[in-house]
Motif scaffolding. Structure first.
Motif, PDB file in Angstrom:
ATOM      1  N   SER A 171       0.853  -1.185   0.000  1.00  0.00           N
ATOM      2  CA  SER A 171       0.000   0.000   0.000  1.00  0.00           C
ATOM      3  C   SER A 171       0.893   1.240   0.000  1.00  0.00           C
ATOM      4  O   SER A 171       1.607   1.498   0.969  1.00  0.00           O
ATOM      5  N   PHE A 172       0.878   2.002  -1.080  1.00  0.00           N
ATOM      6  CA  PHE A 172       1.746   3.169  -1.225  1.00  0.00           C
ATOM      7  C   PHE A 172       1.201   4.327  -0.386  1.00  0.00           C
ATOM      8  O   PHE A 172       0.098   4.819  -0.617  1.00  0.00           O
ATOM      9  N   ILE A 173       1.998   4.748   0.607  1.00  0.00           N
ATOM     10  CA  ILE A 173       1.591   5.845   1.480  1.00  0.00           C
ATOM     11  C   ILE A 173       1.954   7.196   0.873  1.00  0.00           C
ATOM     12  O   ILE A 173       1.155   8.137   0.881  1.00  0.00           O
ATOM     13  N   GLY A 174       3.168   7.306   0.343  1.00  0.00           N
ATOM     14  CA  GLY A 174       3.622   8.558  -0.244  1.00  0.00           C
ATOM     15  C   GLY A 174       5.120   8.536  -0.444  1.00  0.00           C
ATOM     16  O   GLY A 174       5.780   7.526  -0.231  1.00  0.00           O
ATOM     17  N   TYR A 175       5.661   9.676  -0.863  1.00  0.00           N
ATOM     18  CA  TYR A 175       7.100   9.734  -1.091  1.00  0.00           C
ATOM     19  C   TYR A 175       7.718  10.889  -0.329  1.00  0.00           C
ATOM     20  O   TYR A 175       7.061  11.888  -0.012  1.00  0.00           O
ATOM     21  N   VAL A 176       8.986  10.705  -0.012  1.00  0.00           N
ATOM     22  CA  VAL A 176       9.774  11.707   0.716  1.00  0.00           C
ATOM     23  C   VAL A 176      10.866  12.184  -0.220  1.00  0.00           C
ATOM     24  O   VAL A 176      11.669  11.376  -0.704  1.00  0.00           O
ATOM     25  N   ASP A 177      10.896  13.487  -0.488  1.00  0.00           N
ATOM     26  CA  ASP A 177      11.862  14.043  -1.439  1.00  0.00           C
ATOM     27  C   ASP A 177      13.160  14.391  -0.724  1.00  0.00           C
ATOM     28  O   ASP A 177      13.168  15.224   0.184  1.00  0.00           O
ATOM     29  N   PRO A 178      14.286  13.742  -1.105  1.00  0.00           N
ATOM     30  CA  PRO A 178      15.556  14.043  -0.439  1.00  0.00           C
ATOM     31  C   PRO A 178      16.197  15.336  -0.944  1.00  0.00           C
ATOM     32  O   PRO A 178      17.174  15.812  -0.376  1.00  0.00           O
ATOM     33  N   THR A 179      15.648  15.886  -2.026  1.00  0.00           N
ATOM     34  CA  THR A 179      16.183  17.132  -2.575  1.00  0.00           C
ATOM     35  C   THR A 179      15.398  18.310  -2.030  1.00  0.00           C
ATOM     36  O   THR A 179      14.483  18.172  -1.223  1.00  0.00           O
ATOM     37  N   SER A 180      15.732  19.482  -2.509  1.00  0.00           N
ATOM     38  CA  SER A 180      15.041  20.699  -2.056  1.00  0.00           C
ATOM     39  C   SER A 180      13.832  21.026  -2.918  1.00  0.00           C
ATOM     40  O   SER A 180      13.296  22.133  -2.858  1.00  0.00           O
TER      41      SER A 180
END
Length: 379
Positions: A171-180
């Motif tokens: 189940s895909f919750i979301g994504y975390v962007d490591p960039t700015s």
């Protein structure tokens, strides 16, 4: 005063989580062995077992069964019944080997050992199934995967496509962007959770149990550091190399319809931390036994015995990684020790590889390679 109360409550909760299952296992097995012994005495065989059997021998059986289950990963989370049964059976083999070496006076009954092993397997498995039904613990394979991807929007979409092609059910919750980058304006804006600096908070908030790192935006050291920050949350980690059609992870190679292969053997996995601690204790005891000889090899003789004490007490480990000291114990030796003229960059890569692909054999080789450095100060 309120701080002390909260700290005490947290400690009690951790003790309860760690000790409840082993204590219940031991109590129920002991009670079952008591009734089994009585039935065997008066119904099956006309024999009488001395008090030594229930007061000493049976507790030793239970300690052996449960210790072996612990070493096999039977108490890791999520709970794997196969690991639990394997551990109990391994303990039974050990008991039978010792039983064969004992004098006839202390050989009570092989049948009780075998029946007790069956009872121990039934009780421990049943107890975990009941706890799973009540929601107290989760059995492996029954917990739905809640996935977070650490990468920019483009890589996240690529990973989702791979997962969709493989037929996985995470189940895909979301994504975390490591960039700015500003993830609130893209096509996946509804799935943007924040940046990687708050990854541990995000994993905790959404109760995620699977994290995929995109190595296009993150270096290996950054990925390992992120793993260490969430190492106590029972999270499964995977890495997606750039422009690849596979995901490196810890899933079974035999699982149907999955793209995960190449084992990720992080040092922060419970089994690896346990094995590392056992190796530290075993090598320390051997070093203590042969200390009159080993101390002659040390460049710093005064620190050798002190380091043995530090490792036995759990303050240090024989092998550590300077780049990951935030979540690892101090180390006497480094994975780079024993190699001449190692640059800082090479040392960091060796330490990163050590933390990512841990094996107890690596620790053993590093110790043998650096026998004359065991007395130096921990770093």
């Amino acid at each position: 005063f309120a701080i002390y109360i909260r700290a005490g409550a947290a400690i009690l909760k951790r003790l309860r989580d760690r000790l409840l299952l082993p204590l219940l296992d031991a109590l129920l097995i002991f009670i079952s062995m008591y009734f089994l012994k009585n039935y065997w005495e008066f119904t099956v065989k006309d024999v009488h077992y001395p008090p030594l059997f229930m007061n000493v021998v049976v507790p030793l059986y239970i300690v052996t069964w449960l210790s072996s289950a612990f070493l096999s990963g039977g108490y890791d989370k999520p709970v794997r019944l196969s690991s639990l049964i394997r551990g109990v059976l391994s303990g039974a083999v050990f008991i039978l080997v010792v039983y064969a070496l004992l004098p006839e006076t202390y050989r009570f009954s092989r049948a009780l050992i075998l029946l007790g092993t069956v009872i121990a397997c039934i009780i421990t498995c049943t107890l975990r199934i009941l706890f799973h039904v009540s929601g107290y613990i989760k059995l492996a394979g029954t917990q739905q995967r809640r996935l977070i991807i650490v990468g920019d929007e483009e890589e996240t979409q690529r990973i989702l496509s791979l997962l969709q092609m493989s037929g996985t059910t995470s189940s895909f919750i979301g994504y975390v962007d490591p960039t700015s980058g500003d993830g609130s304006k893209g096509q996946l804006k509804d799935f943007y959770l924040g940046n990687s600096e708050t990854l541990s908070d995000i994993v905790s908030l959404y109760e995620a149990n699977e994290v995929i790192f995109c190595s296009r935006e993150l270096s290996s050291q950054q990925i390992i550091q992120q793993m260490l920050q969430t190492s106590r949350m029972d999270v499964e980690y995977k890495i997606a190399p750039p422009e690849s059609l596979y995901i490196i992870g810890s899933n079974s190679i035999n699982e149907q319809g999955t793209l995960y292969f190449v084992d990720l053997h992080s040092i922060q996995q419970p089994a690896n931390k346990r094995n590392k601690r056992i190796l530290d204790i075993a090598t320390s005891l051997v070093m203590l036994l042969f200390s009159p000889v080993l101390i002659l090899l040390q460049s710093n003789k005064g620190g050798f015995l002190v380091n043995i004490y530090k490792v036995l007490s759990g303050k240090c480990s024989w092998v550590g990684s300077a780049s990951t000291t935030s979540n690892l114990k101090k180390g006497i030796l480094s994975p780079a020790d024993g190699y001449p003229q190692v640059t800082i960059g090479v040392k960091q890569r060796l330490e990163a590889l050590y933390a990512k692909e841990y094996r107890t054999s690596n620790d053993f080789r590093i110790i043998l390679r650096s026998l004359n450095q065991l007395g130096r100060s921990p770093f």
